[in-house]
Design a protein around this motif. Structure first.
Motif, PDB file in Angstrom:
ATOM      1  N   ARG A 246       0.792  -1.168  -0.029  1.00 52.01           N
ATOM      2  CA  ARG A 246      -0.007  -0.061   0.038  1.00 52.01           C
ATOM      3  C   ARG A 246       1.046   1.371  -0.091  1.00 52.01           C
ATOM      4  NH1 ARG A 246      -2.570   3.034   4.226  1.00 52.01           N
ATOM      5  NH2 ARG A 246      -4.623   3.922   3.723  1.00 52.01           N
ATOM      6  N   GLY A 247       1.897   1.301   0.743  1.00 49.09           N
ATOM      7  CA  GLY A 247       2.727   2.447   0.702  1.00 49.09           C
ATOM      8  C   GLY A 247       3.663   2.605  -0.374  1.00 49.09           C
ATOM      9  N   LEU A 248       4.054   1.446  -1.141  1.00 51.56           N
ATOM     10  CA  LEU A 248       4.410   1.484  -2.456  1.00 51.56           C
ATOM     11  C   LEU A 248       3.706   1.997  -3.537  1.00 51.56           C
ATOM     12  CD1 LEU A 248       6.629  -1.522  -2.456  1.00 51.56           C
ATOM     13  CD2 LEU A 248       7.737   0.614  -2.246  1.00 51.56           C
ATOM     14  N   ALA A 249       2.452   1.580  -3.537  1.00 51.06           N
ATOM     15  CA  ALA A 249       1.340   2.392  -4.362  1.00 51.06           C
ATOM     16  C   ALA A 249       1.173   3.755  -4.125  1.00 51.06           C
ATOM     17  CB  ALA A 249       0.090   1.295  -4.145  1.00 51.06           C
ATOM     18  N   LYS A 250       1.272   4.288  -3.062  1.00 49.96           N
ATOM     19  CA  LYS A 250       0.792   5.426  -2.799  1.00 49.96           C
ATOM     20  C   LYS A 250       1.989   6.436  -2.612  1.00 49.96           C
ATOM     21  CE  LYS A 250      -3.445   5.283  -0.097  1.00 49.96           C
ATOM     22  NZ  LYS A 250      -4.112   5.735   1.217  1.00 49.96           N
ATOM     23  N   LYS A 251       3.152   5.840  -3.419  1.00 52.85           N
ATOM     24  CA  LYS A 251       4.592   6.653  -3.332  1.00 52.85           C
ATOM     25  C   LYS A 251       4.962   7.103  -1.669  1.00 52.85           C
ATOM     26  CE  LYS A 251       4.584   5.639  -7.507  1.00 52.85           C
ATOM     27  NZ  LYS A 251       5.400   4.572  -8.119  1.00 52.85           N
ATOM     28  N   GLN A 252       4.736   6.408  -0.883  1.00 52.95           N
ATOM     29  CA  GLN A 252       5.250   6.918   0.371  1.00 52.95           C
ATOM     30  C   GLN A 252       6.547   6.627   0.439  1.00 52.95           C
ATOM     31  OE1 GLN A 252       3.190   4.326   3.306  1.00 52.95           O
ATOM     32  NE2 GLN A 252       1.284   5.591   3.346  1.00 52.95           N
ATOM     33  N   GLU A 253       7.442   7.460   1.220  1.00 53.18           N
ATOM     34  CA  GLU A 253       8.976   7.525   1.206  1.00 53.18           C
ATOM     35  C   GLU A 253       9.649   6.579   2.270  1.00 53.18           C
ATOM     36  OE1 GLU A 253      10.464  11.466   0.433  1.00 53.18           O
ATOM     37  OE2 GLU A 253       9.762  11.349  -1.850  1.00 53.18           O
ATOM     38  N   ALA A 254       9.397   6.830   3.464  1.00 52.64           N
ATOM     39  CA  ALA A 254      10.083   6.577   4.537  1.00 52.64           C
ATOM     40  C   ALA A 254       9.217   5.232   4.932  1.00 52.64           C
ATOM     41  CB  ALA A 254      10.018   7.101   5.612  1.00 52.64           C
ATOM     42  N   ALA A 255       8.032   5.276   4.935  1.00 54.69           N
ATOM     43  CA  ALA A 255       7.184   4.087   5.397  1.00 54.69           C
ATOM     44  C   ALA A 255       7.699   2.555   5.089  1.00 54.69           C
ATOM     45  CB  ALA A 255       5.725   4.139   5.195  1.00 54.69           C
ATOM     46  N   PRO A 256       7.930   2.593   3.457  1.00 50.72           N
ATOM     47  CA  PRO A 256       8.420   1.308   3.059  1.00 50.72           C
ATOM     48  C   PRO A 256       9.565   0.621   3.606  1.00 50.72           C
ATOM     49  CG  PRO A 256       7.621   2.491   1.139  1.00 50.72           C
ATOM     50  CD  PRO A 256       7.535   3.486   2.278  1.00 50.72           C
ATOM     51  N   PHE A 257      10.433   1.564   3.810  1.00 47.09           N
ATOM     52  CA  PHE A 257      11.726   1.106   4.461  1.00 47.09           C
ATOM     53  C   PHE A 257      11.443   0.524   5.799  1.00 47.09           C
ATOM     54  CE2 PHE A 257      15.580   2.063   7.049  1.00 47.09           C
ATOM     55  CZ  PHE A 257      16.436   0.965   6.492  1.00 47.09           C
TER      56      PHE A 257
END
Length: 331
Positions: A246-257
């Motif tokens: 979900r984070g990658l799809a929404k282009k979140q930056e820090a959360a995926p890491f």
């Protein structure tokens, strides 16, 4: 106060810290050939240049702590995995040299880029296979390793090795998502999505394979009441995986890491479910392998002094270089 348990958690913490901190820069090395020659590769390497060498501290603490606190385990595990350990160390050497020399002579930069990638790949594969060799069992007679030179080479260890490579690639890609900008960041998003799929598929394969290696593993995961507690690990893994995609799809930056780090933390928890309280599964418990209590107390004093210092300078380094990496470095 059980000093043996304290030392077991200290070493587990050091190993986990090494995996998550050195994992993402090994992952960047694994993904390095996919970046364009020139600016993109320079930005990827610059994102870890200020912190990569400090991450090796945790490897020294974990290995040195194992030798000092659990000498019997050290004396059994190392002979069983010498080829893998030698390969890992050589990979780390080539990777470290590549960091320094790729900037000094542009004519040979392609050679050092290859050394960076090959060293990272070999080190990651070796680390995963060492874990697999430990989990699948080590032949012990008396107080010594009694297996052959190649007992570590099995389909299971290859699976854990490839899984570790994919997991490190995920960490590296999500780190670059956080640190890069523009087209390089867009490329990192694509790599993170693919690495996440590969990591979760391989994690599931290892998780399904492991309980059938040994009856003790199966009981710890599926016998009641253990199942009520152990089942929370795959459940939480599924939840984190959902938020990661979900984070990658929404282009979140820090959360995926951070979510990727969470997946590794749950993997460590699953390892604890399978192995505790053995340091050599089904053979040697942490109490069997422990050094004398006075030795453990003496070393604990040293760790109580040095560990906060390590945490402090590591946190300071990451804080100083907390920004994005542009064409001219951090900003």
């Amino acid at each position: 106060m059980d000093l043996t348990i304290i030392w077991a958690f200290i070493i587990a913490f050091a190993v986990f810290a090494y995996v998550v901190m050195d994992g993402f820069d090994l992952g960047i090395g694994i993904l390095f050939p996919t970046f364009k020659v020139g600016l993109e590769r320079d930005q990827a390497m610059n994102s870890i240049a200020p912190v990569w060498d400090g991450n090796e501290t945790w490897l020294v603490l974990g290995g040195g702590g194992l030798m000092a606190a659990f000498p019997l385990a050290y004396a059994i595990i190392l002979p069983a995995t010498y080829p893998l350990i030698i390969a890992m160390l050589l990979g780390l050497v080539f990777r470290g040299v590549a960091f320094e020399f790729r900037w000094r002579d542009p004519r040979h930069r392609a050679l050092w880029d290859f050394a960076f990638t090959a060293g990272s790949l070999i080190a990651a594969l070796s680390q995963g296979m060492i874990l697999g060799a430990l989990l699948q069992g080590i032949d012990v007679t008396g107080r010594a390793y009694s297996g052959s030179w190649f007992d570590w080479l099995t389909p299971y260890t290859l699976l854990t090795g490839i899984g570790t490579v994919a997991g490190y690639a995920l960490l590296g890609a999500t780190w670059l998502v956080w640190k890069l900008e523009g087209e390089a960041q867009a490329h990192a998003y694509r790599l993170a999505f693919r690495s996440a799929i590969a990591t979760l598929v391989l994690l599931a394969a290892v998780s399904l394979y492991t309980p059938f290696l040994d009856a003790d593993y199966f009981d710890r995961w599926f016998a009641m009441p253990n199942f009520l507690f152990a089942s929370q690990v795959p459940l939480l893994t599924t939840i984190l995986a959902y938020f990661l995609f979900r984070g990658l799809a929404k282009k979140q930056e820090a959360a995926p890491f951070w979510l990727s780090l969470g997946l590794f933390g749950l993997g460590m928890a699953g390892l604890g479910v399978s192995m505790w309280p053995y340091v050599v599964p089904s053979q040697i418990t942490i109490w069997d392998a422990a050094a004398p209590e006075r030795s453990q107390m003496f070393m604990l004093v040293g760790v109580a002094i040095t560990l906060p210092l390590i945490l402090a300078y590591t946190a300071w380094a990451y804080w100083v270089f907390r920004g994005k990496v542009g064409e001219d470095g951090y900003h």
